[in-house]
Enzyme design. Sequence first.
Site, PDB file in Angstrom:
ATOM      1  N   TRP A 101       0.913  -1.168  -0.216  1.00 52.19           N
ATOM      2  CA  TRP A 101      -0.107   0.083   0.114  1.00 52.19           C
ATOM      3  C   TRP A 101       0.825   1.338   0.053  1.00 52.19           C
ATOM      4  O   TRP A 101       1.778   1.357   1.042  1.00 52.19           O
ATOM      5  CB  TRP A 101      -0.957  -0.091   1.224  1.00 52.19           C
ATOM      6  CG  TRP A 101      -1.623   0.987   1.379  1.00 52.19           C
ATOM      7  CD1 TRP A 101      -2.756   1.708   0.533  1.00 52.19           C
ATOM      8  CD2 TRP A 101      -2.171   1.583   2.637  1.00 52.19           C
ATOM      9  NE1 TRP A 101      -3.464   2.656   0.833  1.00 52.19           N
ATOM     10  CE2 TRP A 101      -3.155   2.638   2.188  1.00 52.19           C
ATOM     11  CE3 TRP A 101      -1.630   1.740   3.849  1.00 52.19           C
ATOM     12  CZ2 TRP A 101      -3.572   3.376   3.412  1.00 52.19           C
ATOM     13  CZ3 TRP A 101      -2.152   2.578   4.834  1.00 52.19           C
ATOM     14  CH2 TRP A 101      -3.246   3.291   4.611  1.00 52.19           C
TER      15      TRP A 101
ATOM     16  N   ASP B 120      -0.865  -5.770   9.404  1.00 50.25           N
ATOM     17  CA  ASP B 120      -1.959  -4.674   8.969  1.00 50.25           C
ATOM     18  C   ASP B 120      -3.271  -5.450   8.446  1.00 50.25           C
ATOM     19  O   ASP B 120      -3.298  -6.183   7.414  1.00 50.25           O
ATOM     20  CB  ASP B 120      -1.402  -3.979   7.930  1.00 50.25           C
ATOM     21  CG  ASP B 120      -2.260  -2.794   7.627  1.00 50.25           C
ATOM     22  OD1 ASP B 120      -3.237  -2.706   8.147  1.00 50.25           O
ATOM     23  OD2 ASP B 120      -1.854  -2.055   6.372  1.00 50.25           O
TER      24      ASP B 120
ATOM     25  N   LYS C 222     -13.196  -0.613   5.892  1.00 52.43           N
ATOM     26  CA  LYS C 222     -14.105  -1.283   4.868  1.00 52.43           C
ATOM     27  C   LYS C 222     -15.148  -2.202   5.480  1.00 52.43           C
ATOM     28  O   LYS C 222     -16.100  -2.300   4.694  1.00 52.43           O
ATOM     29  CB  LYS C 222     -13.006  -2.081   4.107  1.00 52.43           C
ATOM     30  CG  LYS C 222     -11.576  -1.606   4.008  1.00 52.43           C
ATOM     31  CD  LYS C 222     -11.515  -0.469   2.925  1.00 52.43           C
ATOM     32  CE  LYS C 222     -10.310   0.417   3.186  1.00 52.43           C
ATOM     33  NZ  LYS C 222      -9.718   1.026   2.053  1.00 52.43           N
TER      34      LYS C 222
HETATM   35  C1  LIG Z   1      -3.538  -2.083   3.490  1.00 52.88           C
HETATM   36  C2  LIG Z   1      -4.384  -0.833   4.204  1.00 52.88           C
HETATM   37  N1  LIG Z   1      -3.853  -0.790   5.529  1.00 52.88           N
HETATM   38  C3  LIG Z   1      -4.500   0.325   6.239  1.00 52.88           C
HETATM   39  C4  LIG Z   1      -5.292   1.020   5.695  1.00 52.88           C
HETATM   40  C5  LIG Z   1      -5.920   2.025   6.461  1.00 52.88           C
HETATM   41  O1  LIG Z   1      -7.400   2.261   6.469  1.00 52.88           O
HETATM   42  P1  LIG Z   1      -7.815   3.595   7.256  1.00 52.88           P
HETATM   43  O2  LIG Z   1      -6.735   4.255   7.817  1.00 52.88           O
HETATM   44  O3  LIG Z   1      -8.815   4.135   6.284  1.00 52.88           O
HETATM   45  O4  LIG Z   1      -8.717   2.759   8.358  1.00 52.88           O
HETATM   46  C6  LIG Z   1      -5.860   0.703   4.245  1.00 52.88           C
HETATM   47  C7  LIG Z   1      -6.638   1.725   3.691  1.00 52.88           C
HETATM   48  O5  LIG Z   1      -6.831   1.729   2.409  1.00 52.88           O
HETATM   49  C8  LIG Z   1      -5.195  -0.033   3.493  1.00 52.88           C
HETATM   50  O6  LIG Z   1      -5.688  -0.440   2.264  1.00 52.88           O
END
Ligand SMILES: Cc1ncc(COP(=O)(O)O)c(C=O)c1O
Length: 396
Positions: free
Chosen positions: A130, A211, A246
Site C-alpha cells: 500500500w 496490517d 472497509k
Molecule cells: C493495506 C491498508 N492498510 C491500512 C489502511 C488504512 O485504512 P484506514 O486508515 O482508512 O482505516 C488501508 C486503507 O486503504 C489499507 O489499504
Amino acid sequence: MFESLETAKPDAILGLTEAFKKDPNPAKINLSVGVYADAEGKTPVLSSVKKAEERILKQEKTKGYLPIPGDPQYGAAVQELLFGKGHEIVASKRAATAHTPGGTGALRVAGDFVKTMFPGKKMWMSDPTWPNHPGVFSAAGLEIETHPYFDAANNSLDFKAMMAAVEKIPKGDVLLLHGCCHNPTGIDPAPDQWRKIADVIQQRGILPLVDFAYQGLGVGLVEDATGLLELCRPGCEMLIASSFSKNFGLYRERVGALTVVGSSEEGAQKALGHIKTCIRANYSNPPSHGGAIITTIIGDPDLRKEWEGEVKGIRDRINGMRTLFVDTLKAKGVKRDFSFIKNQRGMFSFSGLTKEQVERLKKEYAIYIVGSGRINVAGMTPGNMDRLCEAIAAVL
Ligand SMILES: Cc1ncc(COP(=O)(O)O)c(C=O)c1O
C-alpha cells in the site's frame, strides 16, 4: 514564508479521485481509491451501523474524553474479532488494545512505538505494498526495507524470493504483513506458506506487525484471520493494526485499533504504557463515535448477525465482479489470460496494465486506475462492465 514553498505533490491515489470528481464525462468510472461501492456505484451506510447509531444517539450521556486507549469494551470487541472468543491470548490477558483514528492511525502509533522504544530497528515491507505504508513509517522516523513479493510473470506470490529475504531479517526488526487481501496485488500466502512465515518469525525473533484492513472481504471473517492465527503461538509477541473502514463501511468515522500481544500480561501492559505515551503526544485520545458503533454491533447478537450478513454481501459482490470482469473481457475478444483475477482476494487486483495503458484509459475513456495498474474491483458494477471491458480491449 509560505509563498516561497514548492508546491506539494498530490497524493497519488486520493489525487486521482479529485481528478475523477472534476471529470465532466457522465460515463466516467473510478477504479482507483479503495472504497467499496454497491451495484449502483454508491458507498452505503450499513443497515446494522444505522441501527447501532440510533441506539447510541438515544443512550449517549456524555461527550467527555475517552481514556487514551479508548473504551475497554471496544478493546474487548476488537480482540474477539481478531482472535475469536476464548482464545488463549485473550484468556491470558496478553493482548492490550488501543482505539486509534483508523487503521492509518494504528500504523503510525505502531511506528512511533517502535522508533522510540527500539531505536535502530528497521521496518520491512513487501514490494509492492500500500503506497501509504512507506509514507507513514518514514514520517515516524523509521528506516524502511523491502522484500520481494509479487511474481509478475505468473501473477502470483513469489514465495521463494520472499522467504529468502525474510530469512535474513535481523532479530528485533519489524516485518509488516498484510493480514489478508494484500493491497495492491490481491494475492495472499496460502495457509502452509503462513506456517512457514510464522516459523521463520519465531526462529529469528522478528517482530510481526499485521496490517488487518480487510477482514471479511476475502473468504470470510474467520477464514481471513488464518495467517494472523498462525502467528499466534505460545509466547509470541506481535503488533496488529486493525481498520474498520472497509468491513463496517466506516471510512470517514476514522476507526481502527492497535493491539499489542506480549509474551505475558506484564509485557503487554508495559508495551501499552509506551503506546499511550505515543498517543498522548500525537492526538491525545481517540474519537468516540466509530468505536461505539463497533462495540454496539459486536455486543448485540442480532446486530452482529445482520452485520456479518452485510459483510458477506460486500464480499460476494466483489467476488462476483471478479468473475464477470474476466468473462466480459473474454467476450469482448481480449486474448490475454486474465483468469488470475478470479483467484485474487479483496478489493484490489494487479491488472498487469501498463502506465501508458492506464493513462489512455483516463484520457480517452474517463476510466481512472492507479498508475501501477492496481484496479479497485469494488468500483465495477454490472452497469459499467461492458464499457470498461471494451475500453481495456481497445488499449490492449
Ligand atoms: C493495506 C491498508 N492498510 C491500512 C489502511 C488504512 O485504512 P484506514 O486508515 O482508512 O482505516 C488501508 C486503507 O486503504 C489499507 O489499504
